[in-house]
Scaffold this active site. Structure first.
Site, PDB file in Angstrom:
ATOM      1  N   GLU A 128       0.892  -1.234  -0.049  1.00 32.40           N
ATOM      2  CA  GLU A 128      -0.057  -0.059   0.037  1.00 32.40           C
ATOM      3  C   GLU A 128       0.894   1.315  -0.160  1.00 32.40           C
ATOM      4  OE1 GLU A 128      -3.446   0.485   0.215  1.00 32.40           O
ATOM      5  OE2 GLU A 128      -3.716  -1.873  -0.064  1.00 32.40           O
ATOM      6  N   TYR A 179      -3.497   4.038   6.767  1.00 33.24           N
ATOM      7  CA  TYR A 179      -2.753   3.033   7.239  1.00 33.24           C
ATOM      8  C   TYR A 179      -1.506   2.987   6.206  1.00 33.24           C
ATOM      9  CZ  TYR A 179      -1.026  -1.738   6.431  1.00 33.24           C
ATOM     10  OH  TYR A 179      -0.592  -3.015   6.278  1.00 33.24           O
TER      11      TYR A 179
END
Length: 544
Positions: free
Chosen positions: A135, A157
């Protein structure tokens, strides 16, 4: 056996040991002869399992990544050669609702751990692994992504993981740590939590295969991921720390698949072909032959910002230590679906305590093969008693019911009536409450547990949680959101169906609730894309 100077076995400390990755890493390390220490949060679902003997070579310690003092106490009391930092708030969707908590655990938690190791003078002796994520690359990175690809995270995140990545590299350069970042692309398994989209798909397909569900909803079907198996990836993680110097490595399969592809592969395992119609939010998947709609798109499950095309290249890892994935997408999905079908048949699909891999099933005659270090305020075996609050009810000296079939370590049954009220003075931002419902025990009583973090203390003016639970019947699957009824104050009474309507096998469900600063209840779905601000008030259940 892995040894140090031929004098003792190698020793590893794992944060996040009870998660998917931790479980596979433990398997690998024990097979290689390591002594394994793990960090666990003192929650009820873990306490129940810690009352059993653990597999030889495992020692568990209570604590979490927000508590530097406890980390210092643990790491100063053990000899450790390798530290595997896996603990994280790892839900991307949840991070948009809880950015501060996500960064506290992931970013600052990593810094706390590294700083404890540095203060203890272990930077030259301990090898450190940091679990980061694909990510990091964001949604504009060209494919395939490598260790040299620029990082542009698009979620809280991913931002927290970028700090973790950078601080690990900084401690390597500034203080001489043997530290490696593992940039791991998506990796799944039957041990994946049911709140992740891949496991949501396989559990729902399993329920459909067993006739317990008709259809389910997903978010963005076009999102593309590089999915591998957690076992392959944890073998690569171990190999990283065996290299002469620390470095950063991508682990990926190099094969991109969409959520739609994953759905098709899952249904293929049960002999069902899915045909798609419509576009975007109107798209649906229909079973060929019957015309039944099996999959619908719900825009509520879309992420605020989506990484739609993540594809990795593990060329560096292959060249450095020969790592290659063994599982294909098809073999991964097949293993997950077949495992979930067995869980459905056994009645344990929604168990909150998927920790069987920790338990030594061969232990006999009460021999204890494990060690659990805990503070007095978080004792394994603590249970909730309606009469006098919390008390110790462990394997020895536990208060037994009239029915002797209640297993040691099992929390005491709910009495005739228990009233649970929101806690007074809950801080703004909410408070999570997890409830374990173990169905009926052999005495025909409902069993209830509360998380350790929600244990009342001398400053509390009430007990946490507002929830009522219905008993599962032979025709009613234990699906979390279907069985929650909430109000400002609700009583829980034992369900009273006849034994013939209750499945013989134990059923469990994880019901997570948030109480906000005003004492209102927020519903939390058993899916990754819940809406944390949604307030619900449902009718009080009719008691038998």
């Amino acid at each position: 056996m892995a040894t140090v100077d031929s004098q003792r076995p190698k020793s590893a400390f794992i944060t996040g040991i009870t998660g998917q990755d931790g479980s596979y890493l433990v398997d690998i390390l024990l097979e290689k002869g390591y002594q394994v220490h793990g960090l666990v949060r003192p929650s009820s679902q873990r306490r129940q399992f810690l009352s059993h003997p653990l597999r030889r070579g495992i020692t568990l310690h209570y604590g979490d990544m927000t508590d530097s003092a406890t980390l210092m106490q643990i790491l100063s009391s053990i000899t450790v050669d390798e530290v595997y930092h896996l603990a994280a708030q790892s839900h991307v969707a949840v991070s948009f609702q809880t950015p501060l908590l996500t960064c506290d655990i992931n970013a600052l938690g990593t810094l706390r751990l590294l700083e404890v190791l540095r203060i203890l003078g272990l930077e030259k002796r301990v090898r450190f692994y940091s679990a980061v994520t694909s990510e990091l690359f964001g949604n504009e990175a060209p494919a395939p992504q490598t260790e040299e690809t620029p990082m542009a995270p698009v979620s809280p995140y991913a931002v927290s993981k970028l700090f973790q990545y950078a601080i690990t590299a900084n401690f390597r350069e500034a203080y001489g740590f043997h530290a490696s970042n593992g940039i791991l692309f998506n990796h799944e398994s039957p041990r994946r939590g049911t709140t992740f989209v891949t496991r949501k798909i396989t559990t729902q397909v399993a329920l459909i295969a067993c006739g317990l569900s008709e259809s389910f909803e997903l978010g963005n079907l076009n999102a593309t991921r590089d999915w591998g198996h957690a076992q392959d990836y944890m073998e690569g993680v171990w190999m990283m720390l065996q290299q002469p110097e620390g470095s950063d490595y991508v682990l990926a399969t190099g094969q991109a698949s969409s959520v739609r592809d994953f759905v098709e592969a899952a249904f293929k395992v049960i002999g069902t072909k899915i045909e798609w119609s419509g576009e975007n939010e109107s798209e649906m998947g229909t079973e060929v032959g019957t015309g039944k709609v099996r999959v619908r798109v719900n825009p509520e499950y879309y992420r605020p910002v989506e990484n739609e095309n993540l594809l990795g290249s593990a060329v560096k890892a292959k060249a450095a230590f020969g790592w290659e994935p063994k599982y294909t997408l098809e073999s991964l999905v097949e293993e997950m679906v077949l495992s979930d079908i067995e869980l459905v048949k056994s009645g344990k699909m929604f168990s909150t305590t998927n920790l069987d891999w920790l338990i030594d099933r061969s232990a006999e005659d009460g021999e204890t093969t494990s060690a659990v270090n805990s503070s007095p305020s978080s004792t394994a075996g603590d249970t909730y008693k309606a009469s006098d609050g919390w008390s110790t009810s462990g394997a020895e000296g536990s208060e037994q019911t009239e029915c002797s079939s209640v297993a040691e370590g099992t929390d005491i049954p709910v009495p005739e009536k228990v009233e649970l009220l929101p806690s007074a003075g809950v801080e703004e931002g909410g408070h999570d409450v997890a409830i374990d419902v173990l169905g009926k025990d052999d005495c025909g009583k409902v069993v209830l547990t509360l998380d350790e973090q929600d244990k009342p203390n001398e400053n509390d003016e009430g007990h946490l949680a507002v929830v009522a639970v219905e008993e599962a019947t032979a025709t009613t699957p234990f699906v979390g959101t279907d069985l929650i009824k909430m109000d400002s104050s609700i009583s829980i009474e034992p369900a009273t169906p006849s034994p013939s309507t209750v499945a013989e096998s134990e059923r469990r469900v994880n019901l997570t609730i948030t109480i906000d600063g005003e004492g209102r209840v927020t519903k939390v779905y058993n899916v990754p894309d819940f809406t944390a601000e949604e307030k619900v008030t449902l009718p009080t259940p009719v008691t038998a």
